[in-house]
Design an enzyme around this catalytic site. Structure first.
Site, short mmCIF file in Angstrom:
data_model
loop_
_atom_site.label_atom_id
_atom_site.label_comp_id
_atom_site.label_asym_id
_atom_site.label_seq_id
_atom_site.Cartn_x
_atom_site.Cartn_y
_atom_site.Cartn_z
N VAL A 86 0.85 -1.20 0.00
CA VAL A 86 0.00 0.00 0.00
C VAL A 86 0.89 1.25 0.00
O VAL A 86 1.73 1.43 0.89
CB VAL A 86 -0.95 -0.01 1.22
CG1 VAL A 86 -1.82 1.25 1.22
CG2 VAL A 86 -1.82 -1.26 1.19
N LYS A 87 0.67 2.07 -1.02
CA LYS A 87 1.49 3.28 -1.16
C LYS A 87 0.77 4.44 -0.46
O LYS A 87 -0.39 4.73 -0.75
CB LYS A 87 1.67 3.58 -2.66
CG LYS A 87 2.92 4.34 -3.01
CD LYS A 87 3.14 4.32 -4.51
CE LYS A 87 4.33 5.14 -4.92
NZ LYS A 87 4.41 5.27 -6.38
N VAL A 88 1.47 5.07 0.46
CA VAL A 88 0.86 6.08 1.34
C VAL A 88 1.67 7.37 1.24
O VAL A 88 2.90 7.33 1.32
CB VAL A 88 0.87 5.57 2.81
CG1 VAL A 88 0.26 6.58 3.76
CG2 VAL A 88 0.17 4.22 2.93
#
Ligand code: G3P
Length: 216
Positions: A86-88
């Site tokens: 998950v890119k945050v």
């Protein structure tokens, strides 16, 4: 150093995977929009299609900016495939979300990193990857590679397990210099990876060998 391809284009991903040197994929909302991917169902399906093409981590970016929504989005993204990371974004709620994901067994890639301080925060929160945008740093007349060197030093001295993912790569020289500076991963457009192949002496030498082979 691992090679990721930075695109949502399925044929580029397939071409890089066919080379046999691909370790993963990164995407972002701009790259997804470029491929005309619209609507939640299509977005999730596109990530599943990418995961089917590559045997490695695939970064899928959350689109919200508050903690609760990022957690909900990230849970849905992580459920697509075990290789989804998950890119945050590097914002206050993003750090909080990265910590939550870490505590709940979901791997993250902290994106939009432009300083050592930001990278330290992401590493402290447990991000699997931190993404310094070296091309965009160069665009603003700072030195992107210098940041990679600084992060490689800090992460080694501090024993951080977070991997440095050099992003916003614009050319083959960026890849070489990121490798030299200690990046664990380079995420690049396919063109920059293919650019590594190029050398006129290789072409001249091969032409000569093929010519001489006729005399064998
Ligand atoms: O991975 C981040 C990257 O996609 C940004 O690249 O070229 O838009 O700065 P660029």
């Amino acid at each position: 150093m691992k090679f990721f391809v930075d695109t949502a284009n399925l044929s580029h991903i397939k071409e890089a995977a066919d080379l046999g040197i691909l370790d993963g994929v990164t995407t972002n909302p701009s790259l997804m929009a470029k491929e005309g991917i619209k609507g939640n169902e299509n977005i999730l399906k596109h990530y599943a299609d990418i995961c089917a093409l590559v045997d490695g981590d695939v970064s899928a970016e959350v689109l919200s900016t508050d903690f609760e929504s990022m957690v909900a989005e990230g849970k849905a993204l992580a459920a697509i495939h075990p290789n989804i990371v998950v890119k945050v974004p590097m914002i206050k709620d993003g750090i909080k979300a990265i910590k939550w994901f870490t505590d709940n067994g979901i791997r993250t890639n902290c994106t939009l990193v432009f300083s050592a301080g930001q990278a330290i925060l992401a590493a402290k929160a447990g991000a699997a990857y931190v993404s310094p945008f070296i091309g965009r740093i160069d665009d603003s007349s700072w030195d992107g590679i210098q940041l990679i060197e600084q992060l490689a030093h800090i992460f080694m001295v501090q024993g951080f397990e977070t991997e440095i993912l050099a992003a916003s790569i614009r050319n083959p020289l960026h890849i070489v210099r990121a490798a030299e500076a200690g990046a664990h991963i380079c995420t690049c457009p396919l063109g920059s990876i293919l650019g590594l192949l190029k050398h006129p002496l290789t072409d001249i030498g091969l032409a000569q060998f093929l010519e001489d082979a006729k005399k064998m």
